[in-house]
Design a protein around this motif. Structure first.
Motif, PDB file in Angstrom:
ATOM      1  N   UNK A  19       0.830  -1.209   0.000  1.00  0.00           N
ATOM      2  CA  UNK A  19       0.000   0.000   0.000  1.00  0.00           C
ATOM      3  C   UNK A  19       0.864   1.259   0.000  1.00  0.00           C
ATOM      4  N   UNK A  20       1.905   1.250   0.825  1.00  0.00           N
ATOM      5  CA  UNK A  20       2.767   2.428   0.933  1.00  0.00           C
ATOM      6  C   UNK A  20       3.486   2.732  -0.380  1.00  0.00           C
ATOM      7  N   UNK A  21       3.834   1.681  -1.118  1.00  0.00           N
ATOM      8  CA  UNK A  21       4.590   1.866  -2.361  1.00  0.00           C
ATOM      9  C   UNK A  21       3.699   1.723  -3.596  1.00  0.00           C
ATOM     10  N   UNK A  29     -12.816   9.188  -4.921  1.00  0.00           N
ATOM     11  CA  UNK A  29     -14.012   9.199  -4.061  1.00  0.00           C
ATOM     12  C   UNK A  29     -13.734   8.605  -2.680  1.00  0.00           C
ATOM     13  N   UNK A  30     -12.986   7.496  -2.635  1.00  0.00           N
ATOM     14  CA  UNK A  30     -12.695   6.868  -1.342  1.00  0.00           C
ATOM     15  C   UNK A  30     -11.809   7.771  -0.491  1.00  0.00           C
ATOM     16  N   UNK A  31     -10.824   8.403  -1.122  1.00  0.00           N
ATOM     17  CA  UNK A  31      -9.921   9.285  -0.379  1.00  0.00           C
ATOM     18  C   UNK A  31     -10.674  10.487   0.195  1.00  0.00           C
ATOM     19  N   UNK A  32     -11.507  11.092  -0.642  1.00  0.00           N
ATOM     20  CA  UNK A  32     -12.234  12.278  -0.176  1.00  0.00           C
ATOM     21  C   UNK A  32     -13.229  11.918   0.922  1.00  0.00           C
ATOM     22  N   UNK A  33     -13.840  10.733   0.819  1.00  0.00           N
ATOM     23  CA  UNK A  33     -14.765  10.316   1.880  1.00  0.00           C
ATOM     24  C   UNK A  33     -14.010  10.098   3.196  1.00  0.00           C
ATOM     25  N   UNK A 150       0.555  10.398   8.867  1.00  0.00           N
ATOM     26  CA  UNK A 150       0.019   9.722   7.685  1.00  0.00           C
ATOM     27  C   UNK A 150       0.712   8.398   7.375  1.00  0.00           C
ATOM     28  N   UNK A 151       1.814   8.115   8.038  1.00  0.00           N
ATOM     29  CA  UNK A 151       2.586   6.910   7.721  1.00  0.00           C
ATOM     30  C   UNK A 151       1.735   5.659   7.958  1.00  0.00           C
ATOM     31  N   UNK A 184      -5.072   5.938   3.866  1.00  0.00           N
ATOM     32  CA  UNK A 184      -3.763   5.397   3.500  1.00  0.00           C
ATOM     33  C   UNK A 184      -3.850   4.501   2.273  1.00  0.00           C
ATOM     34  N   UNK A 185      -4.977   3.832   2.105  1.00  0.00           N
ATOM     35  CA  UNK A 185      -5.125   2.896   0.989  1.00  0.00           C
ATOM     36  C   UNK A 185      -5.555   3.575  -0.316  1.00  0.00           C
ATOM     37  N   UNK A 186      -6.007   4.803  -0.270  1.00  0.00           N
ATOM     38  CA  UNK A 186      -6.678   5.355  -1.448  1.00  0.00           C
ATOM     39  C   UNK A 186      -5.963   6.520  -2.131  1.00  0.00           C
ATOM     40  N   UNK A 187      -4.886   7.064  -1.546  1.00  0.00           N
ATOM     41  CA  UNK A 187      -4.251   8.227  -2.183  1.00  0.00           C
ATOM     42  C   UNK A 187      -2.815   8.360  -1.705  1.00  0.00           C
ATOM     43  N   UNK A 188      -2.141   9.383  -2.223  1.00  0.00           N
ATOM     44  CA  UNK A 188      -0.793   9.699  -1.764  1.00  0.00           C
ATOM     45  C   UNK A 188      -0.856  10.612  -0.553  1.00  0.00           C
ATOM     46  N   UNK A 189       0.207  11.420  -0.357  1.00  0.00           N
ATOM     47  CA  UNK A 189       0.244  12.338   0.788  1.00  0.00           C
ATOM     48  C   UNK A 189      -0.834  13.400   0.643  1.00  0.00           C
TER      49      UNK A 189
END
Length: 360
Positions: A19-21, A29-33, A150-151, A184-189
């Motif tokens: 996930x991290x890499x 949509x998942x990140x914004x939610x 965020x790590x 953490x699963x849906x976007x970058x920083x």
């Protein structure tokens, strides 16, 4: 501790490292939610989202109509108003989960901390912080910083406690942990401001190599950038060390000799090979001698620049592939004896170095 627990911890580590890499496009949509839910946790209304292509442009751009605040410059990130509030929420969540652990679960917790959390923290520091440091021109930190919040390492730790430690969470903390995991699963920083949140896409390519004994990795790619984003922004790395692109793409002897940074110079020489560099740069051999700390090997001392010489050595220890690494060590130009130069790198006298049973 059972082998099964250790195997499951290793599997969860690999899952979260992936996930991290990840190089998948963000699930916007998942990140914004998830981020909206995290804003709600600290009592804020949903932010306006501003997606960017890479960390390089993340803190330099804002949506139209939004004026940057001097207090929210990238170099002042630790002082931004929102990150400490999110960090406090994470700390409270961690304390709440930790207080629920039974003695038996605490034993599993120690394994997970070592096999999952610590290893992921090291890999994140190696690979992810390198990008942020390159993007913002200042060293980025994990620990208690916004990037540490965020790590994935702490999220993976508590995810593992639930999955293999048998820790059951009531809806409140489970929901909060789920929001952080979903982000953490849906976007970058992402960089939170009141009313606006800037979120970065993930890279399109990440190249690493194993580093460490607990599944850690570090950035490395001998044939191109170690990390690349869709907008073309990229970072090059040689065995964990960030380097200018020319080190990977065009490491000529002349350019290497003119490079003032010793670490960059070392990486470039390793890129072409020490033997190749010595030949192409036509370095003058000052002297050579048997290596008393490494039977069968020789020490060769060459002129590099007016005040610097390079000692060509062979590692005393064997690499994982069974070979011995040949490399150069820069030493002061006043040294004329290879044995004395080798001793200098250890802070020893030539006589003391000659008495070593074996150099490693």
């Amino acid at each position: 501790m059972s082998v099964l627990v250790q195997r499951e911890a290793a599997a969860i580590h690999e899952e979260w490292l992936g996930q991290a890499l990840s190089t998948r496009p963000a699930d916007r949509p998942a990140a914004e939610a998830a981020i909206t839910g995290l804003y709600d946790l600290i009592g804020l209304a949903p932010p306006r989202f501003h997606w960017v292509s890479s960390p390089a442009v993340a803190v330099a751009t804002l949506p139209p109509g939004v004026r940057p605040r001097p207090s929210e410059a990238v170099e002042r990130l630790p002082d931004w108003p929102l990150p400490p509030r999110f960090r406090a929420a994470v700390n409270a969540l961690c304390r709440e989960i930790d207080s629920r652990l039974t003695p038996a679960q605490r034993s599993v917790d120690q394994v997970i901390r070592q096999r999952v959390r610590l290893s992921l923290t090291r890999s994140a520091a190696n690979v992810l912080l390198m990008q942020l440091t390159a993007a913002h021109g200042a060293p980025a930190q994990l620990g208690s910083s916004w990037y540490g919040t965020q790590c994935v390492s702490w999220v993976a730790h508590y995810d593992a406690l639930r999955r293999i430690g048998g820790v059951e969470l009531p809806p409140g903390p489970a929901g909060r942990l789920g929001l952080w995991a979903a982000a953490a699963r849906s976007c970058g920083w992402w960089w939170p401001r009141e009313g606006v949140c800037v979120v970065s896409e993930r890279p399109t390519a990440v190249h690493t190599e194993p580093w460490g004994d607990a599944g850690e990795v570090r950035p490395h790619h001998a044939d191109g950038p170690a990390v690349r984003y869709a907008d073309g922004w990229e970072v090059h790395a040689w065995h964990g060390t960030p380097v200018p692109p020319w080190v990977i793409n065009d490491p000529g002897a002349g350019r290497i000799s003119r490079e003032p940074d010793a670490e960059v110079r070392r990486c470039a020489i390793e890129r072409v090979g020490w033997g190749h560099f010595v030949d192409r740069a036509a370095l003058r051999l000052v002297a050579d001698a048997p290596d008393p700390g490494n039977p069968g090997a020789r020490l060769r001392l060459y002129d590099l620049r007016a005040d610097t010489r390079v000692l060509f050595v062979v590692n005393g220890s064997v690499e994982r592939d069974g070979t011995r690494r040949r490399h150069g060590l820069t030493v002061p130009g006043f040294l004329t004896d290879p044995v004395e130069a080798a001793a200098w790198t250890y802070g020893l006298t030539a006589e003391q170095y000659s008495l070593l049973a074996r150099r490693t």
